[in-house]
Motif scaffolding. Structure first.
Motif, PDB file in Angstrom:
ATOM      1  N   ALA A 192      -4.556   5.781   5.961  1.00 36.72           N
ATOM      2  CA  ALA A 192      -5.853   5.157   6.218  1.00 36.72           C
ATOM      3  C   ALA A 192      -6.631   4.946   4.919  1.00 36.72           C
ATOM      4  N   THR A 193      -6.514   5.906   4.003  1.00 33.24           N
ATOM      5  CA  THR A 193      -7.222   5.796   2.730  1.00 33.24           C
ATOM      6  C   THR A 193      -6.662   4.657   1.892  1.00 33.24           C
ATOM      7  N   GLU A 226      -0.311   5.004  -1.115  1.00 30.66           N
ATOM      8  CA  GLU A 226      -0.343   6.046  -0.079  1.00 30.66           C
ATOM      9  C   GLU A 226       0.396   7.293  -0.551  1.00 30.66           C
ATOM     10  N   THR A 259       0.800  -1.227   0.000  1.00 34.33           N
ATOM     11  CA  THR A 259       0.000   0.000   0.000  1.00 34.33           C
ATOM     12  C   THR A 259       0.835   1.281   0.000  1.00 34.33           C
ATOM     13  N   ALA A 279      -7.872   1.429   3.295  1.00 33.80           N
ATOM     14  CA  ALA A 279      -9.288   1.213   2.985  1.00 33.80           C
ATOM     15  C   ALA A 279      -9.449   0.680   1.562  1.00 33.80           C
ATOM     16  N   ILE A 280      -8.708   1.258   0.614  1.00 39.30           N
ATOM     17  CA  ILE A 280      -8.761   0.794  -0.776  1.00 39.30           C
ATOM     18  C   ILE A 280      -8.229  -0.636  -0.863  1.00 39.30           C
ATOM     19  N   ASP A 298      -8.398  -2.947   1.498  1.00 35.09           N
ATOM     20  CA  ASP A 298      -9.415  -3.862   2.032  1.00 35.09           C
ATOM     21  C   ASP A 298     -10.618  -3.986   1.096  1.00 35.09           C
ATOM     22  N   LEU A 299     -11.043  -2.877   0.488  1.00 39.16           N
ATOM     23  CA  LEU A 299     -12.170  -2.929  -0.439  1.00 39.16           C
ATOM     24  C   LEU A 299     -11.835  -3.788  -1.655  1.00 39.16           C
ATOM     25  N   ILE A 305     -15.059   4.943  -4.715  1.00 40.75           N
ATOM     26  CA  ILE A 305     -13.928   5.480  -3.955  1.00 40.75           C
ATOM     27  C   ILE A 305     -13.653   6.925  -4.367  1.00 40.75           C
TER      28      ILE A 305
END
Length: 224
Positions: free
Chosen positions: A163-164, A144, A140, A167-168, A170-171, A203
């Motif tokens: 964090a973003t 990032e 990631t 999140a991407i 995990d999605l 997103i």
């Protein structure tokens, strides 16, 4: 400068056998999980004697670690290449989602192995958990960095890049898991947007500055 030495026939054969064993290991660990997988089953999958596996790997844990790490390195290389081609953050998000989806959908058993590792079923031994976490972080980190640059340029609203990116991450994993619940080769439903495109739009709608979300959703509706 001395010319590079040409690999010997033995080196080539060794590399080929190691590659075949790792591919077989990913299949077996994905199908059986770590506990139920055996060196004998890996040997059968590779079409070699059990003793041949031990010539290259001293234990089941050793071949597991290399099979997982090599797959992650390959995925990281593929993701990096796609991100390097992206000219905007939206393109980068789409590239990240598509690279990982395509990789895992072509390697279904490895995805199961990968998810089990993330769940901590095998990585709880001392030292191994932190090593595996470093590999995940590397997956990631580049996304990032792209998000951080987009925030600095005010291309998107101010968000936490780390964090973003997670999140991407995990999605995308959820998207792949949902796709794998279908039989292999199931086509997309006619008239519906591609799932990777849909996730990218959702997103981007959340990241965009004022007005961006409305524009993005309007564009998505037109694709239908």
């Amino acid at each position: 400068m001395a010319p590079a030495l040409k690999p010997s026939k033995e080196d080539v054969l060794s590399a080929f056998r190691r590659s075949a064993l790792l591919e077989s290991a990913r299949q077996v660990f994905g199908e059986c999980g770590f506990e139920r997988a055996t060196m004998e089953r890996i040997a059968q999958e590779a079409g070699v004697a059990k003793g041949t596996v031990y010539l290259y790997y001293s234990s089941k844990q050793a071949i597991y670690d290399e099979a997982l790490n090599e797959g992650l390195a390959e995925l990281d290389q593929m993701t990096r290449a796609r991100l390097d081609e992206a000219s905007t953050l939206r393109d980068a998000v789409s590239a990240f989602i598509r690279a990982r989806s395509e990789y895992f959908l072509a390697r279904r058993e490895f995805f199961r192995m990968y998810v089990a590792a993330i769940s901590g079923h095998v990585t709880e031994q001392r030292g191994r958990a932190s090593e595996f976490q470093a590999l995940i972080d590397r997956q990631t980190r580049r996304l990032e960095a792209v998000i951080a640059r987009a925030v600095a340029r005010r291309e998107i609203r101010r968000v936490d890049p780390s964090a973003t990116a997670l999140a991407i991450f995990d999605l995308t994993r959820g998207l792949v898991a949902r796709r794998l619940m279908r039989p292999a080769g199931t086509p997309e439903v006619a008239g519906h947007p591609d799932e990777a495109d849909l996730l990218t739009e959702l997103i981007w709608s959340g990241l965009g500055r004022a007005g961006s979300a409305k524009t993005s959703m309007t564009s998505m509706k037109r694709k239908r």
